[in-house]
Design a protein around this motif. Structure first.
Motif, PDB file in Angstrom:
ATOM      1  N   GLY A   1       2.406 -53.472  65.532  1.00 54.89           N
ATOM      2  CA  GLY A   1       2.293 -54.674  64.690  1.00 54.89           C
ATOM      3  C   GLY A   1       0.861 -55.018  64.315  1.00 54.89           C
ATOM      4  O   GLY A   1       0.582 -56.135  63.865  1.00 54.89           O
TER       5      GLY A   1
ATOM      6  N   CYS B   1       6.242 -50.452  68.185  1.00 53.41           N
ATOM      7  CA  CYS B   1       5.986 -49.018  68.022  1.00 53.41           C
ATOM      8  C   CYS B   1       4.603 -48.705  68.591  1.00 53.41           C
ATOM      9  O   CYS B   1       3.623 -49.356  68.224  1.00 53.41           O
ATOM     10  CB  CYS B   1       6.054 -48.615  66.552  1.00 53.41           C
ATOM     11  SG  CYS B   1       7.618 -49.043  65.773  1.00 53.41           S
TER      12      CYS B   1
ATOM     13  N   CYS C   1       1.550 -48.261  66.268  1.00 55.02           N
ATOM     14  CA  CYS C   1       1.253 -49.319  65.293  1.00 55.02           C
ATOM     15  C   CYS C   1       1.104 -50.672  65.972  1.00 55.02           C
ATOM     16  O   CYS C   1       0.107 -51.356  65.813  1.00 55.02           O
ATOM     17  CB  CYS C   1       2.381 -49.374  64.249  1.00 55.02           C
ATOM     18  SG  CYS C   1       2.393 -50.883  63.262  1.00 55.02           S
TER      19      CYS C   1
ATOM     20  N   CYS D   1       5.975 -58.573  61.713  1.00 56.67           N
ATOM     21  CA  CYS D   1       7.002 -57.567  62.027  1.00 56.67           C
ATOM     22  C   CYS D   1       7.940 -58.086  63.115  1.00 56.67           C
ATOM     23  O   CYS D   1       7.479 -58.545  64.156  1.00 56.67           O
ATOM     24  CB  CYS D   1       6.325 -56.278  62.489  1.00 56.67           C
ATOM     25  SG  CYS D   1       7.515 -55.072  63.098  1.00 56.67           S
TER      26      CYS D   1
ATOM     27  N   SER E   1       7.366 -54.949  66.225  1.00 53.42           N
ATOM     28  CA  SER E   1       5.988 -54.932  66.774  1.00 53.42           C
ATOM     29  C   SER E   1       5.813 -54.134  68.057  1.00 53.42           C
ATOM     30  O   SER E   1       4.909 -54.410  68.838  1.00 53.42           O
ATOM     31  CB  SER E   1       5.488 -56.378  67.045  1.00 53.42           C
ATOM     32  OG  SER E   1       5.137 -56.991  65.854  1.00 53.42           O
TER      33      SER E   1
HETATM   34  S1  SF4 Z   1       5.650 -49.311  62.527  1.00 49.48           S
HETATM   35 FE1  SF4 Z   1       4.608 -51.277  62.939  1.00 49.48          FE
HETATM   36  S2  SF4 Z   1       5.319 -52.639  61.315  1.00 49.48           S
HETATM   37 FE2  SF4 Z   1       6.752 -50.906  61.379  1.00 49.48          FE
HETATM   38  S3  SF4 Z   1       8.413 -51.531  62.776  1.00 49.48           S
HETATM   39 FE3  SF4 Z   1       6.896 -50.458  64.028  1.00 49.48          FE
HETATM   40  S4  SF4 Z   1       5.569 -52.067  64.824  1.00 49.48           S
HETATM   41 FE4  SF4 Z   1       6.679 -52.941  63.085  1.00 49.48          FE
END
Ligand code: SF4
Length: 368
Positions: free
Chosen positions: A48, A43, A46, A38, A41
């Motif tokens: 990444g 968020c 999440c 990603c 990376s």
């Molecule tokens: S949700 Fe995860 S994979 Fe999607 S942009 Fe955010 S960090 Fe990247």
């Protein structure tokens, strides 16, 4: 009888990334890794982690084309084996670690594992008609438009049976691409985009460090639609916790109404232990919604939703149960058509709200 062809299959592998949307696995899409990991990376929910937080990398077009050539060799090999053995079911017996390597799956080394994974992906893809391809990883639209177009064209030239090429995309990237570029990418054969919208509320987006504003989400989504893409937007009920539940619901509906995507796919927030938001939750700074809290939030959003696509609950994260103990919502990939089935969704939410909370089991315990 097919020993030489089977031996030949062992020579080819191609890169396969970690994830793809369930709706793509369900149609046994061929997986082509266009970029690695990603590019964002960050968020909070999440981080990444689906890509092990590994560094983002562009892949040279020539390298992606070599992967496509490996797919071609494997596909041709499997087709010959199927002809010789009397069908694809028999050919499937060859795609087996014991037959190919005289080893159990767990005993394969890295190269053998990668080879087997490649063979299984191509076999399943061919078996289901060889029609759909998913470009991995998190944001293929970040590629130079001319390079992305070259990859999609090469794929379609190599495999004329392909009808649908799809990919993940970030709203931010879509908002920055020119409409002309997006139209050219669409014309090359990339048909469907999967976008992680998560929320249409700026406070929530800022809080989870999504790196995009509601306005950019709308701009990106509208551009994608105008360019002719079939658009799936992923929403994350519960992402604002108790504090921002109502604004998250209302503003997400409002952004979706402006974009009018083909599909809205629900992925309720479930704490992931390797992420900052998990730490905020366990330290008491983020209050998770209760099962009914999630349903009340979805109810607010659905009440406000005025779009013409389909709302889908096509993942086990949509954990609520109905009266009969089965999943409250249908979990198929095509979901509920709006506005026609909006009342049905609202009735189901009422049904879920009448069921005691302890019967809606969100699988969080196993994460702790
Ligand atoms: S949700 Fe995860 S994979 Fe999607 S942009 Fe955010 S960090 Fe990247």
């Amino acid at each position: 009888m097919v020993l030489s062809e089977a031996e030949d299959l062992k020579r080819y592998s191609f890169e396969i990334g970690a994830i793809r949307p369930p709706s793509e696995g369900g149609s046994y899409s061929l997986l082509i890794r266009a970029t690695r990991n990603c590019p964002w990376s960050k968020c909070k929910f999440c981080y990444g982690t689906p890509y092990n937080r590994e560094k983002f990398q562009m892949r040279p077009v020539e390298e992606i084309k070599e992967d496509i050539q490996s797919v071609k060799h494997i596909a041709d090999g499997i087709t010959v084996i199927a002809e010789k053995l009397g069908g694809m079911d028999w050919a499937g017996k060859v795609i087996d670690p014991l037959f190919l390597y005289e080893k159990d799956y767990g005993e394969l080394n890295e190269n053998e594992s990668s080879n087997l994974q490649s063979l299984v992906n191509v076999y399943n893809w061919l078996y289901s008609g060889g029609r759909t391809v998913f470009l991995q990883d998190a944001n293929s639209l970040i590629m130079r438009p001319s390079e992305l177009i070259e990859v999609v064209r090469y794929l379609k030239e190599t495999f004329p049976s392909i009808e649908r090429v799809t990919s993940y995309a970030r709203s931010k990237t879509l908002s920055k691409r020119s409409l002309e570029d997006l139209k050219a990418i669409r014309r090359s054969g990339l048909l469907r985009l999967h976008v992680g919208l998560e929320s249409g509320d700026d406070d929530v987006l800022r809080y989870v460090n999504k790196g995009v504003t509601a306005e950019e989400q709308v701009l990106g989504g509208i551009k994608a639609k105008e360019a002719g893409f079939e658009l799936s937007e992923y929403i994350m009920p519960g992402l604002g916790g108790k504090k921002m539940s109502e604004q998250h619901a209302r503003n997400t509906a409002s952004v979706l109404n402006e974009i009018d995507p083909d599909f809205v796919r629900s992925r309720p927030y479930t704490p992931n232990p390797l992420t900052p938001l998990f730490e905020e939750w366990t330290s008491g700074n983020f209050e998770l919604l209760s099962p009914h809290g999630y349903l009340r939030e979805i109810k607010m959003m659905v009440e406000d939703l005025k779009f013409n696509g389909r709302l889908c609950f096509d993942h086990a994260m949509n954990f609520w149960r109905g009266r009969d103990g089965r999943p409250l919502f249908r979990m198929d990939y095509s979901g509920y058509k709006f506005p026609e089935e909006k009342d049905e969704v609202l009735d189901l939410i009422e049904e879920g709200l009448k069921i005691e909370e302890s019967r809606h089991v969100q699988r969080i315990e196993y994460l702790m």
